[in-house]
Design a protein around this motif. Structure first.
Motif, PDB file in Angstrom:
ATOM      1  N   ALA A 133       0.851  -1.203   0.000  1.00 21.64           N
ATOM      2  CA  ALA A 133       0.000   0.000   0.000  1.00 21.64           C
ATOM      3  C   ALA A 133       0.885   1.252   0.000  1.00 21.64           C
ATOM      4  O   ALA A 133       0.631   2.216  -0.732  1.00 21.64           O
ATOM      5  CB  ALA A 133      -0.917  -0.010   1.219  1.00 21.64           C
ATOM      6  N   LEU A 134       1.943   1.211   0.800  1.00 25.03           N
ATOM      7  CA  LEU A 134       2.865   2.350   0.857  1.00 25.03           C
ATOM      8  C   LEU A 134       3.486   2.599  -0.516  1.00 25.03           C
ATOM      9  O   LEU A 134       3.556   3.736  -0.994  1.00 25.03           O
ATOM     10  CB  LEU A 134       3.964   2.069   1.898  1.00 25.03           C
ATOM     11  N   ILE A 176       3.853   5.883  -2.881  1.00 27.36           N
ATOM     12  CA  ILE A 176       5.153   6.454  -3.286  1.00 27.36           C
ATOM     13  C   ILE A 176       5.136   6.666  -4.809  1.00 27.36           C
ATOM     14  O   ILE A 176       5.529   7.719  -5.308  1.00 27.36           O
ATOM     15  CB  ILE A 176       6.325   5.531  -2.881  1.00 27.36           C
ATOM     16  N   GLU A 177       4.634   5.663  -5.519  1.00 26.31           N
ATOM     17  CA  GLU A 177       4.589   5.759  -6.991  1.00 26.31           C
ATOM     18  C   GLU A 177       3.754   6.946  -7.448  1.00 26.31           C
ATOM     19  O   GLU A 177       4.024   7.542  -8.478  1.00 26.31           O
ATOM     20  CB  GLU A 177       3.949   4.499  -7.569  1.00 26.31           C
ATOM     21  N   ILE A 192       2.681   9.881   9.522  1.00 24.36           N
ATOM     22  CA  ILE A 192       3.698   8.872   9.257  1.00 24.36           C
ATOM     23  C   ILE A 192       3.015   7.591   8.754  1.00 24.36           C
ATOM     24  O   ILE A 192       2.003   7.164   9.303  1.00 24.36           O
ATOM     25  CB  ILE A 192       4.528   8.649  10.539  1.00 24.36           C
ATOM     26  N   LEU A 193       3.546   7.021   7.682  1.00 22.41           N
ATOM     27  CA  LEU A 193       2.952   5.793   7.124  1.00 22.41           C
ATOM     28  C   LEU A 193       3.867   4.591   7.290  1.00 22.41           C
ATOM     29  O   LEU A 193       3.442   3.454   7.138  1.00 22.41           O
ATOM     30  CB  LEU A 193       2.611   5.992   5.649  1.00 22.41           C
ATOM     31  N   SER A 194       5.128   4.872   7.551  1.00 23.77           N
ATOM     32  CA  SER A 194       6.077   3.776   7.768  1.00 23.77           C
ATOM     33  C   SER A 194       7.198   4.365   8.620  1.00 23.77           C
ATOM     34  O   SER A 194       7.651   5.477   8.365  1.00 23.77           O
ATOM     35  CB  SER A 194       6.591   3.299   6.414  1.00 23.77           C
ATOM     36  N   ARG A 195       7.600   3.627   9.640  1.00 25.68           N
ATOM     37  CA  ARG A 195       8.582   4.169  10.588  1.00 25.68           C
ATOM     38  C   ARG A 195       9.993   3.701  10.245  1.00 25.68           C
ATOM     39  O   ARG A 195      10.149   2.712   9.534  1.00 25.68           O
ATOM     40  CB  ARG A 195       8.252   3.689  12.013  1.00 25.68           C
ATOM     41  N   SER A 196      10.980   4.377  10.809  1.00 27.11           N
ATOM     42  CA  SER A 196      12.344   3.916  10.531  1.00 27.11           C
ATOM     43  C   SER A 196      12.582   2.561  11.210  1.00 27.11           C
ATOM     44  O   SER A 196      13.389   1.760  10.754  1.00 27.11           O
ATOM     45  CB  SER A 196      13.360   4.946  11.001  1.00 27.11           C
ATOM     46  N   ASP A 197      11.837   2.292  12.292  1.00 27.43           N
ATOM     47  CA  ASP A 197      12.043   1.024  13.013  1.00 27.43           C
ATOM     48  C   ASP A 197      10.896   0.031  12.828  1.00 27.43           C
ATOM     49  O   ASP A 197      10.852  -0.992  13.494  1.00 27.43           O
ATOM     50  CB  ASP A 197      12.272   1.300  14.509  1.00 27.43           C
ATOM     51  N   ALA A 198       9.927   0.340  11.955  1.00 30.93           N
ATOM     52  CA  ALA A 198       8.828  -0.611  11.666  1.00 30.93           C
ATOM     53  C   ALA A 198       8.290  -0.286  10.280  1.00 30.93           C
ATOM     54  O   ALA A 198       8.032   0.877   9.989  1.00 30.93           O
ATOM     55  CB  ALA A 198       7.719  -0.480  12.694  1.00 30.93           C
ATOM     56  N   PRO A 199       8.145  -1.310   9.427  1.00 31.05           N
ATOM     57  CA  PRO A 199       7.774  -1.023   8.037  1.00 31.05           C
ATOM     58  C   PRO A 199       6.284  -0.721   7.843  1.00 31.05           C
ATOM     59  O   PRO A 199       5.706  -1.058   6.829  1.00 31.05           O
ATOM     60  CB  PRO A 199       8.182  -2.305   7.305  1.00 31.05           C
ATOM     61  N   VAL A 226      -5.610  -0.750   6.019  1.00 35.06           N
ATOM     62  CA  VAL A 226      -5.375  -1.910   5.144  1.00 35.06           C
ATOM     63  C   VAL A 226      -6.071  -3.141   5.746  1.00 35.06           C
ATOM     64  O   VAL A 226      -6.783  -3.876   5.062  1.00 35.06           O
ATOM     65  CB  VAL A 226      -3.859  -2.160   4.957  1.00 35.06           C
ATOM     66  N   ASP A 227      -5.898  -3.333   7.051  1.00 36.21           N
ATOM     67  CA  ASP A 227      -6.483  -4.525   7.691  1.00 36.21           C
ATOM     68  C   ASP A 227      -8.000  -4.468   7.742  1.00 36.21           C
ATOM     69  O   ASP A 227      -8.663  -5.486   7.520  1.00 36.21           O
ATOM     70  CB  ASP A 227      -5.934  -4.677   9.114  1.00 36.21           C
ATOM     71  N   ASP A 228      -8.557  -3.301   8.081  1.00 36.47           N
ATOM     72  CA  ASP A 228     -10.022  -3.228   8.132  1.00 36.47           C
ATOM     73  C   ASP A 228     -10.598  -3.625   6.772  1.00 36.47           C
ATOM     74  O   ASP A 228     -11.608  -4.324   6.693  1.00 36.47           O
ATOM     75  CB  ASP A 228     -10.490  -1.824   8.551  1.00 36.47           C
TER      76      ASP A 228
END
Ligand code: GLU
Length: 293
Positions: free
Chosen positions: A91-92, A96-97, A198-205, A214-216
């Motif tokens: 999804a991220l 980005i694209e 924030i959609l993705s962290r430096s310590d968690a993708p 996404v999960d819902d």
């Protein structure tokens, strides 16, 4: 799953295993179960454990035990977010694209220092509804060829949504359907009060906002029942649903359970912890009464 199963309303309780559950979580889980039963729906359990530093299998085990004691029943399998990072990354990458997301290189400390320096002038730095300072503009304004070079050098980074660009692209007001305790009806989303989330962290993708929408959608959730502390986050969730072409659930934000001083409960509070109440010999029915159900 049969066709009639597939048409049933789907509810979910989605705790984070970064501490034991308290009475606020009990209210949420019980309401989800009551509403699912009243609507002949299904109840799913989702373990939101993307924060790999704070979430542990031990807390997850305690959560499952306490939910069972409360009398909550859920379908298996349980979805554990840490097992689905590639889905959030897909999804991220789609965002980005489309040029709606940029890599953010400042550390939390660097952001804090910039905010503090700015506020010495007497002006307040803008903040999210949850109090987090908006991310400075520096990385948003960086041309793509430059950030690609920095990425190639291996610098640690998060990914953030360019909120202004995204809102310009959407160009219309967004709404969600709310059936909650304090407000109900069609609620106008206000994603603009958030900074570049924030959609993705430096310590968690991934991030909470990205993985929850996404999960819902992946789990076919039709009804999101959760605490009022997440009311404002729904603006971000609606925006992400529109961007990613995901269906929108109905939202029900319920009252919070407060402590004797009127403060929101936290996971470190022993006396409202479900494990503590259980050890004192209380039953699931007692907890129902304690949370006013
Ligand atoms: N995992 C979140 C929490 O424990 C709840 C997320 C949600 O219900 O959307 O606060």
């Amino acid at each position: 799953m049969t066709t009639s199963e597939r048409q049933k309303p789907v509810f979910r309780f989605a705790p984070s295993p970064n501490g034991p559950l308290h009475l606020g979580h009990a209210l949420s889980a019980l309401l989800n179960q009551d509403m699912a039963q009243a609507q002949h729906g299904r109840l799913l359990l989702r373990i939101e454990d993307i924060d790999l530093t704070r979430c542990t299998p031990e807390f997850e085990a305690v959560i499952l035990r306490d939910l069972d004691w409360l009398g909550i029943g859920w379908e298996s399998p349980v979805r554990r977010q840490s097992e689905h990072f590639p889905e959030y990354q897909a999804a991220l990458h789609a965002l980005i694209e489309r040029g709606l997301v940029y890599p953010a290189f400042l550390t939390r400390g660097e952001v804090k220092a910039r905010v503090a320096a700015y506020e010495t002038t007497g002006e307040l730095w803008p903040r999210d509804p949850d109090g987090t300072p908006h991310y400075p503009a520096i990385d948003r304004e960086r041309p793509e060829h430059e950030w690609r070079e920095i990425l190639a050098s291996g610098k640690k980074h998060a990914w953030r949504l360019d909120m202004r660009k995204t809102l310009d692209l959407i160009g219309e007001l967004l709404f969600w359907t709310e059936t909650g305790d304090t407000r109900s009806g069609e609620i106008a989303a206000e994603p603009e009060v958030w900074g570049d989330v924030i959609l993705s962290r430096s310590d968690a993708p991934s991030s909470y906002h990205l993985s929850v929408v996404v999960d819902d959608a992946l789990q076919g959730v039709t009804h999101v029942v959760r605490g009022l502390d997440l009311f404002h986050a729904t603006s971000v969730h609606r925006l992400l649903q529109v961007l990613l072409g995901l269906p929108q659930p109905i939202y029900h934000h319920h009252r919070l359970v407060l402590d004797a001083d009127g403060r929101k409960l936290s996971k470190s509070e022993g006396d409202s912890g479900l494990g503590e109440l259980r050890a004192q010999g209380l039953s699931g029915a007692d907890v129902r009464r304690l949370v006013g159900l």
